[in-house]
Design a protein around this motif. Structure first.
Motif, short mmCIF file in Angstrom:
data_model
loop_
_atom_site.label_atom_id
_atom_site.label_comp_id
_atom_site.label_asym_id
_atom_site.label_seq_id
_atom_site.Cartn_x
_atom_site.Cartn_y
_atom_site.Cartn_z
N THR A 27 0.82 -0.98 -0.27
CA THR A 27 0.13 -0.07 -0.26
C THR A 27 0.50 0.90 0.05
O THR A 27 0.93 2.38 -0.45
CB THR A 27 -1.24 -0.68 1.39
N GLY A 38 2.45 1.68 -3.65
CA GLY A 38 1.43 2.23 -4.22
C GLY A 38 2.00 2.37 -6.20
O GLY A 38 2.52 1.32 -6.46
N SER A 47 -0.77 12.11 -3.24
CA SER A 47 0.14 12.05 -2.08
C SER A 47 1.43 10.69 -2.45
O SER A 47 1.18 9.89 -2.21
CB SER A 47 -1.39 11.16 -1.46
N THR A 99 3.83 7.80 7.58
CA THR A 99 3.23 6.96 5.99
C THR A 99 2.86 6.09 6.55
O THR A 99 1.97 5.32 5.69
CB THR A 99 5.34 7.04 5.75
N ARG A 150 -0.51 6.02 7.80
CA ARG A 150 -1.04 6.27 6.91
C ARG A 150 -1.38 5.09 5.83
O ARG A 150 -2.92 4.98 5.78
CB ARG A 150 -1.25 7.48 6.00
N ALA A 151 -1.08 3.92 6.01
CA ALA A 151 -1.16 3.23 4.65
C ALA A 151 -1.56 1.96 6.13
O ALA A 151 -3.04 1.14 5.10
CB ALA A 151 0.13 2.69 4.39
N ARG A 178 -4.29 3.17 7.53
CA ARG A 178 -5.99 3.09 8.20
C ARG A 178 -6.28 3.05 6.35
O ARG A 178 -7.53 2.92 5.28
CB ARG A 178 -5.56 4.33 7.58
N SER A 179 -5.14 3.54 4.89
CA SER A 179 -5.32 3.44 3.83
C SER A 179 -5.83 1.72 2.78
O SER A 179 -7.22 1.08 2.46
CB SER A 179 -4.48 3.59 3.00
N THR A 198 -9.53 1.01 5.13
CA THR A 198 -10.33 1.79 4.44
C THR A 198 -10.69 0.80 2.98
O THR A 198 -11.97 0.42 2.43
CB THR A 198 -10.26 2.74 3.91
N ASN A 199 -9.60 0.76 2.33
CA ASN A 199 -10.43 0.17 0.75
C ASN A 199 -10.88 -1.66 0.75
O ASN A 199 -11.53 -1.90 0.11
CB ASN A 199 -8.27 -0.36 0.20
#
Length: 465
Positions: free
Chosen positions: A296, A299, A311, A374, A377-378, A380-381, A384-385
């Motif tokens: 993630t 990316g 981002s 970082t 953030r990953a 959480r991403s 969420t995904n």
């Protein structure tokens, strides 16, 4: 045939939404305190598992997940699992092709199928009130397909055209060539469609033998979600699949990763397409979830569409400055006993060496310098995904079926969240050092004027320095 209810083949090259069964990042006591999953599972006397999740919707999806794909084939019959996917919709002993299409269309059912290296999946999306009719359809096409000789011959040309289309997709080409080299000597190296030679010679006996060998009750999961009642789905599974026998098949499943560098020069191409990777981990390996977070973070980037610019991370920023670099996509592809972790890319020939150098810097940044902000953030991403991908009965059914196949259970979201939250910047760096920097490479590159390509040894030395 209506494309609405049978749109055709779907190849899974990289699946990232599953989670692992065990993890070094969560204690046993913490795992025991996690809320039980909503998925209800029953095992029939013949060994078939039935798993459902009732969301009280007016629609539902029911699917049959079979532990059989191209890695269960051999040199002679590679392509059979995918060929069967096409033949399933050509008529059964109870319904002609026309009758099958008419019934499906009249009910408004969406019937579909796809094949991967490790699974074959058939599913139907319907009104909740039509769940029995849909189960009947699935049972009929799976267990009573006619496999008519004329239908086999007519579908052969369809699959050959499909293979020609796949050959025009450079990402598919690169991944197929990567598997062929990185898993040379094992069935995991096979393509899903099979060679043209095999497609031209597969016959009814090959298809029938594959069904009799691999379509066993204990290698199947019936999964359903939406407006479904578990006890009702169990009754339907018993009624329509209860007579299916169990059994173990003799096949060579084990796959051994082979470090390699495969260069394919094609002067007619303007761009270079390729992949650089290391051996990844299986679905159930303790490092899998950490590798999903790392994937993630790394990316993707696409200069033509602006992806990766809003981002960016260190590697995205680095590659965006290279004149001629077009795109890259990080991937984390998992199988039962192994995997591939790496980067797929496209670039102009002049930028190939710089792009490879940037990937090396990006992996070293992940292993030593990625910061906690970082990583958070990953995490959480990723969560969420995962949740966004489970929007609707069809993706939920697919998730249930895959997880039952790979892990033997449906992992609840609370457990996934706890495991993701337990990953720290230090633990992630450690896994990246072990997986990205200390493993032998598999590299596949296709394109024109392939000069000044660093050897695997050069790249590995740069990663390890």
């Amino acid at each position: 045939m209506s494309s609405r209810w049978y749109p055709g083949k779907k190849i899974i090259t990289s699946v990232g939404r599953e989670v692992l069964r065990s993890s070094r990042f969560i204690s046993a006591s913490a795992a025991q305190s996690i809320i039980s999953p909503k998925t209800t599972v029953t095992t029939l006397p013949n060994g078939m598992r039935v798993a459902t999740e009732n969301t009280n919707m007016p629609t539902a999806t029911i699917g049959v997940f079979i532990d059989a794909g191209s890695r269960y084939e051999n040199d002679a019959n590679n392509g059979t699992a995918h060929f069967l996917e096409h033949m399933a919709f050509k008529g059964t002993s109870r319904r002609s092709r026309y009758d099958l299409e008419l019934e499906v269309e009249n009910l408004g059912v969406h019937l579909n199928a796809y094949t991967s290296r490790e699974q074959t999946v058939y599913y139907a999306k319907c009104f909740s009130s039509d769940i029995e009719r849909s189960t009947d359809f699935l049972s009929d096409i799976l267990l009573h397909s006619r496999l008519n000789k004329n239908d086999v011959e007519s579908e052969r040309s369809v699959i050959i055209r499909e293979a020609e289309e796949v050959a025009q997709n450079m990402q598919e080409v690169v991944f197929d060539e990567l598997h062929a080299a990185a898993f040379e000597g094992s069935p995991l190296s096979f393509t899903i469609l099979g060679s043209n030679e095999n497609i031209k010679k597969i016959d009814r006996s090959d298809l029938s033998d594959y069904i009799n060998t691999h379509y066993k009750a204990n290698r199947m999961v019936i999964a359903a979600s939406g407006g479904v009642d578990h006890s009702h789905v169990v009754q339907l599974a018993s009624k329509y699949f209860g007579q299916l026998p169990s059994g173990s098949a003799e096949y060579t499943l084990g796959a051994k990763y082979v470090p390699c560098q495969k260069i394919m020069r094609v002067d007619a191409m303007e761009r270079v397409s390729g992949a650089i990777c290391v051996e990844g981990v299986s679905w159930t390996h303790e490092d899998n979830l950490a590798m999903m977070v790392a994937n993630t973070i790394l990316g993707d980037f696409d200069r033509s569409r602006g992806f990766g610019l809003t981002s960016p991370n260190s590697m995205q920023l680095d590659i965006s400055k290279i004149d001629g670099a077009i795109l890259f996509q990080s991937f984390n592809t998992c199988y039962k006993d192994t995997g591939l972790v790496g980067v797929y890319f496209q670039t102009e020939p002049k930028a190939l060496r710089q792009l490879i150098d940037a990937i090396v810097r990006g992996w070293r940044w992940m292993a030593y310098d990625v910061d906690s902000q970082t990583v958070e953030r990953a995490k959480r991403s990723l969560l969420t995904n995962v949740m966004l991908m489970l929007d609707g009965s069809t993706p939920v059914t697919e998730d249930i079926g895959r997880q039952l196949m790979f892990y033997g259970r449906r992992i609840p979201m609370d457990e996934l969240k706890a495991r993701v939250e337990a990953i720290t910047v230090d633990s992630l760096r450690e896994v990246c050092r072990q997986r990205l920097l200390n493993c032998k490479l598999a590299v596949t590159i296709v394109g024109p004027s392939l000069k000044d390509i660093p050897s695997n040894q050069e790249i590995e030395a740069a990663l390890a320095r």
